[in-house]
Write an enzyme that holds these catalytic residues in place. Structure first.
Site, PDB file in Angstrom:
ATOM      1  N   HIS A   1      -1.887   2.165  11.407  1.00  0.00           N
ATOM      2  CA  HIS A   1      -0.653   2.928  11.582  1.00  0.00           C
ATOM      3  C   HIS A   1      -0.842   4.040  12.611  1.00  0.00           C
ATOM      4  O   HIS A   1      -1.952   4.393  12.984  1.00  0.00           O
ATOM      5  CB  HIS A   1      -0.228   3.545  10.246  1.00  0.00           C
ATOM      6  CG  HIS A   1      -1.196   4.558   9.706  1.00  0.00           C
ATOM      7  ND1 HIS A   1      -2.420   4.205   9.172  1.00  0.00           N
ATOM      8  CD2 HIS A   1      -1.130   5.911   9.615  1.00  0.00           C
ATOM      9  CE1 HIS A   1      -3.063   5.286   8.768  1.00  0.00           C
ATOM     10  NE2 HIS A   1      -2.305   6.330   9.032  1.00  0.00           N
TER      11      HIS A   1
ATOM     12  N   HIS B   1       0.856  -1.182   0.000  1.00  0.00           N
ATOM     13  CA  HIS B   1       0.000   0.000   0.000  1.00  0.00           C
ATOM     14  C   HIS B   1       0.895   1.237   0.000  1.00  0.00           C
ATOM     15  O   HIS B   1       1.728   1.425   0.875  1.00  0.00           O
ATOM     16  CB  HIS B   1      -0.909   0.002   1.243  1.00  0.00           C
ATOM     17  CG  HIS B   1      -1.793   1.203   1.350  1.00  0.00           C
ATOM     18  ND1 HIS B   1      -3.027   1.282   0.738  1.00  0.00           N
ATOM     19  CD2 HIS B   1      -1.622   2.377   1.995  1.00  0.00           C
ATOM     20  CE1 HIS B   1      -3.581   2.454   1.000  1.00  0.00           C
ATOM     21  NE2 HIS B   1      -2.747   3.140   1.773  1.00  0.00           N
TER      22      HIS B   1
ATOM     23  N   HIS C   1      -4.853   4.205  14.108  1.00  0.00           N
ATOM     24  CA  HIS C   1      -6.119   4.132  13.392  1.00  0.00           C
ATOM     25  C   HIS C   1      -5.928   3.336  12.106  1.00  0.00           C
ATOM     26  O   HIS C   1      -4.813   2.996  11.726  1.00  0.00           O
ATOM     27  CB  HIS C   1      -6.664   5.534  13.074  1.00  0.00           C
ATOM     28  CG  HIS C   1      -5.723   6.380  12.260  1.00  0.00           C
ATOM     29  ND1 HIS C   1      -4.622   7.013  12.803  1.00  0.00           N
ATOM     30  CD2 HIS C   1      -5.708   6.697  10.942  1.00  0.00           C
ATOM     31  CE1 HIS C   1      -3.986   7.683  11.863  1.00  0.00           C
ATOM     32  NE2 HIS C   1      -4.622   7.494  10.714  1.00  0.00           N
TER      33      HIS C   1
ATOM     34  N   GLU D   1      -4.263  14.085  10.744  1.00  0.00           N
ATOM     35  CA  GLU D   1      -5.050  13.767   9.563  1.00  0.00           C
ATOM     36  C   GLU D   1      -6.518  14.155   9.771  1.00  0.00           C
ATOM     37  O   GLU D   1      -7.205  13.567  10.601  1.00  0.00           O
ATOM     38  CB  GLU D   1      -4.976  12.273   9.247  1.00  0.00           C
ATOM     39  CG  GLU D   1      -3.572  11.750   9.038  1.00  0.00           C
ATOM     40  CD  GLU D   1      -3.569  10.239   8.802  1.00  0.00           C
ATOM     41  OE1 GLU D   1      -4.622   9.687   8.415  1.00  0.00           O
ATOM     42  OE2 GLU D   1      -2.518   9.605   9.029  1.00  0.00           O
TER      43      GLU D   1
ATOM     44  N   HIS E   1      -7.755  12.305  13.090  1.00  0.00           N
ATOM     45  CA  HIS E   1      -6.843  11.378  13.755  1.00  0.00           C
ATOM     46  C   HIS E   1      -5.586  12.152  14.120  1.00  0.00           C
ATOM     47  O   HIS E   1      -4.792  12.499  13.255  1.00  0.00           O
ATOM     48  CB  HIS E   1      -6.528  10.188  12.838  1.00  0.00           C
ATOM     49  CG  HIS E   1      -7.739   9.368  12.504  1.00  0.00           C
ATOM     50  ND1 HIS E   1      -8.028   8.944  11.232  1.00  0.00           N
ATOM     51  CD2 HIS E   1      -8.755   8.916  13.290  1.00  0.00           C
ATOM     52  CE1 HIS E   1      -9.160   8.256  11.238  1.00  0.00           C
ATOM     53  NE2 HIS E   1      -9.613   8.228  12.468  1.00  0.00           N
TER      54      HIS E   1
END
Length: 551
Positions: free
Chosen positions: A433, A390, A469, A439, A463
């Protein structure tokens, strides 16, 4: 900026095009007022009256009609009245009053007007004023905003002297609340206003709502406007155009992300039509006015440090992500208009207003590169892995405002557009992570791939840095058992992220009115899928760290 201004009274219209949207939105007519369909109504109730608010300003009495004509409480003549005659005293006025819930008031009044039921119209208006007098220390927001809206849009309903006097007193109270220099009073008024705006019923019913509240509320941010360092994140709601009004920020550059309803933005450089799935940037000091054709809402981010720029493409090369050719700037378009005009400035986090006798949008030409611009998010050229793993979401950065520390940003604007997902041997959604960045996620349309339930368009998540999260339990299970064949992701969806290296704090208003106390529960169903075998240890008791997947 330069250019010769032509003779007064002539208006130059720029050529129409995809970017330039000309014309001015008009206020909705009475017949266009939105009406809420209600399946049930609360029972009507009557209460005893209470003394009026003291210290009211003098009011003008209704104009006297010809001999033999009398006023009803609605200011109509007795020959036009279809019901019983008007009361002749305050006591009769209080007896006439019919009280209904504030959020139902507008619908009830419009329904009575449609049915030409003057007696009920009088009773409803008198009942609303009576309730506001009785509870003047803590007036019901829906009630007084509905009455102010009706007084503005349908003044013929308010020709009764008692009603006029009481409404003027209430409007003075609102003016004190929303224009006072007392920050505590303003804060309390803003909380009440925005809480009220969150109700779809009231947003439909009170056109004056956001004109009073300026339509913008701070969710979170970091830094300080006076030190010219940091950012602020806001939400806005609006259903009234800024007629003969404009706004500019002295604090920083604004990035606007419409989520519902388009914005026709008039600037000193020209006009921009900005619709959902498009963004625009209006730099510090640039005046602009917004026209809308209905209910609108969206997100805004303001940076205090510098300006938004395209990210460095590095190994990507010359083309990719947001290409410069897709950013559009206005064509000069001016208006020569003498009128009573209000200019509002945001300075050091506070709003200040000034009056002038003409429109500020009388610039006939401009040149240079300090100009507002817009961008269609569908034009983003997505980069992603074609092998495994990812990729960090920074590869989806549209715009950035870099800090003085290399490799970190005051703010990044990141999107998650429709794309192909082809990674092999990979958990394709965002992995679990902790981040050294804050964020703030928003959703323009559709369903976000990592949290399809409980995150609706117009909503947001924050976050904070180093807070763990990732996808919710349902997304984890689906992605863990999915067939890893090439597939489309996020079709019909556009999520975005305001990301910052600064530690953002949520405002007091945001904490009290916006926090979902059960948000953490979306991760509670996650199960442990690995365990250490009982005999898999070294002689000293230490684990060999060999794990087996549980069935």
């Amino acid at each position: 900026m330069s250019g010769k201004r032509p003779a007064k009274g002539k208006v130059h219209i720029a050529p129409p095009g995809d970017f330039i949207a000309l014309g001015k939105g008009k206020s909705p007519a009475d017949s266009d007022l939105p009406r809420l369909q209600s399946s049930s109504k609360k029972p009507e109730k009557k209460r005893e009256g209470a003394p009026g608010i003291s210290g009211a300003p003098p009011v003008k009495k209704p104009k006297i009609l010809s001999h033999g004509q009398t006023f009803t409480p609605l200011g109509r003549t007795d020959t036009d009245r279809r019901s019983s005659p008007a009361p002749s005293s305050v006591s009769q006025y209080e007896e006439l009053a019919v009280e209904v819930d504030g959020v139902e008031l507008l619908e009830e009044i419009l329904e009575a007007e449609d049915m030409c039921n003057d007696e009920r119209l009088e009773a409803l208006i008198c009942g609303a004023v009576k309730q506001l007098k009785q509870f003047r220390s803590k007036p019901e927001t829906a009630m007084y905003l509905t009455l102010m809206h009706l007084a503005k849009e349908k003044p013929s309903l308010f020709n009764n002297e008692v009603v006029i006097e009481e409404l003027l007193q209430l409007e003075n109270l609102c003016k004190q609340l929303y224009e006072t220099a007392d920050t505590n009073l303003r804060s309390e008024a803003e909380k009440a206003l925005i809480q009220f705006a969150e109700s779809p019923d009231c947003l439909n019913k009170c056109q004056l709502l956001l004109e009073r509240g300026n339509g913008m509320a701070t969710i979170c941010g970091a830094g300080d406007t006076r030190g010219r360092h940091g950012l602020g994140i806001y939400i806005y709601t609006c259903n009234t155009s800024m007629d003969n009004k404009c706004f500019y920020s002295s604090d920083g550059d604004l990035l606007i992300v419409p989520q519902q309803g388009g914005l026709l933005i008039t600037t000193e450089f020209g006009k921009m039509q900005v619709d959902p799935n498009e963004i625009c940037v209006i730099q510090q000091g640039i005046r602009f006015s917004v026209a809308v054709s209905g209910e609108t809402r969206g997100y805004m981010m303001e940076v205090f440090d510098g300006h938004f720029t395209l990210p460095n493409l590095g190994p990507i090369g010359a083309n990719g992500l947001a290409n410069p050719r897709d950013f559009l700037t206005p064509t000069a378009c001016y208006e020569d208009k003498d009128c009573d005009y209000t200019v509002t400035s945001k300075f050091q986090g506070h709003l200040f207003s000034a009056k002038q006798g003409h429109s500020p949008f009388d610039v006939v030409a401009w040149h240079g590169n300090y100009a507002p611009y817009k961008y269609n998010l569908d034009n983003f050229c997505t980069m992603n892995t074609v092998s495994f793993d990812h990729v960090d979401p920074s590869v989806f950065t549209v715009l950035t405002c870099q800090s003085l520390k290399p490799g970190t940003a005051i703010a990044d604007f990141v999107i998650f557009p429709p794309r192909w997902s082809v990674a092999q041997n990979t958990f394709r959604p965002p992995y679990y992570h902790r981040n050294c960045m804050s964020e703030f996620m928003g959703l323009i349309l559709g369903k976000y791939e990592a949290k399809e339930e409980g995150f609706s368009p117009g909503g947001a998540t924050l976050h904070s840095m180093m807070t763990p999260h990732g996808p919710d339990a349902e997304c984890f299970e689906n992605a863990s058992n999915a067939d890893l064949k090439p597939q489309r992701v996020a079709d019909g969806t556009m999520a975005f992220m305001f990301e910052s290296s600064l530690s953002m704090a949520v405002t007091e208003w945001g904490n009290k009115t916006k926090v979902d106390e059960k948000y953490y529960e979306c991760w509670q169903p996650l199960k442990k899928h690995f365990m250490i075998a009982e005999n898999d240890t070294n002689s000293d008791g230490a684990s060999k760290a060999k794990k087996k997947k549980a069935k």
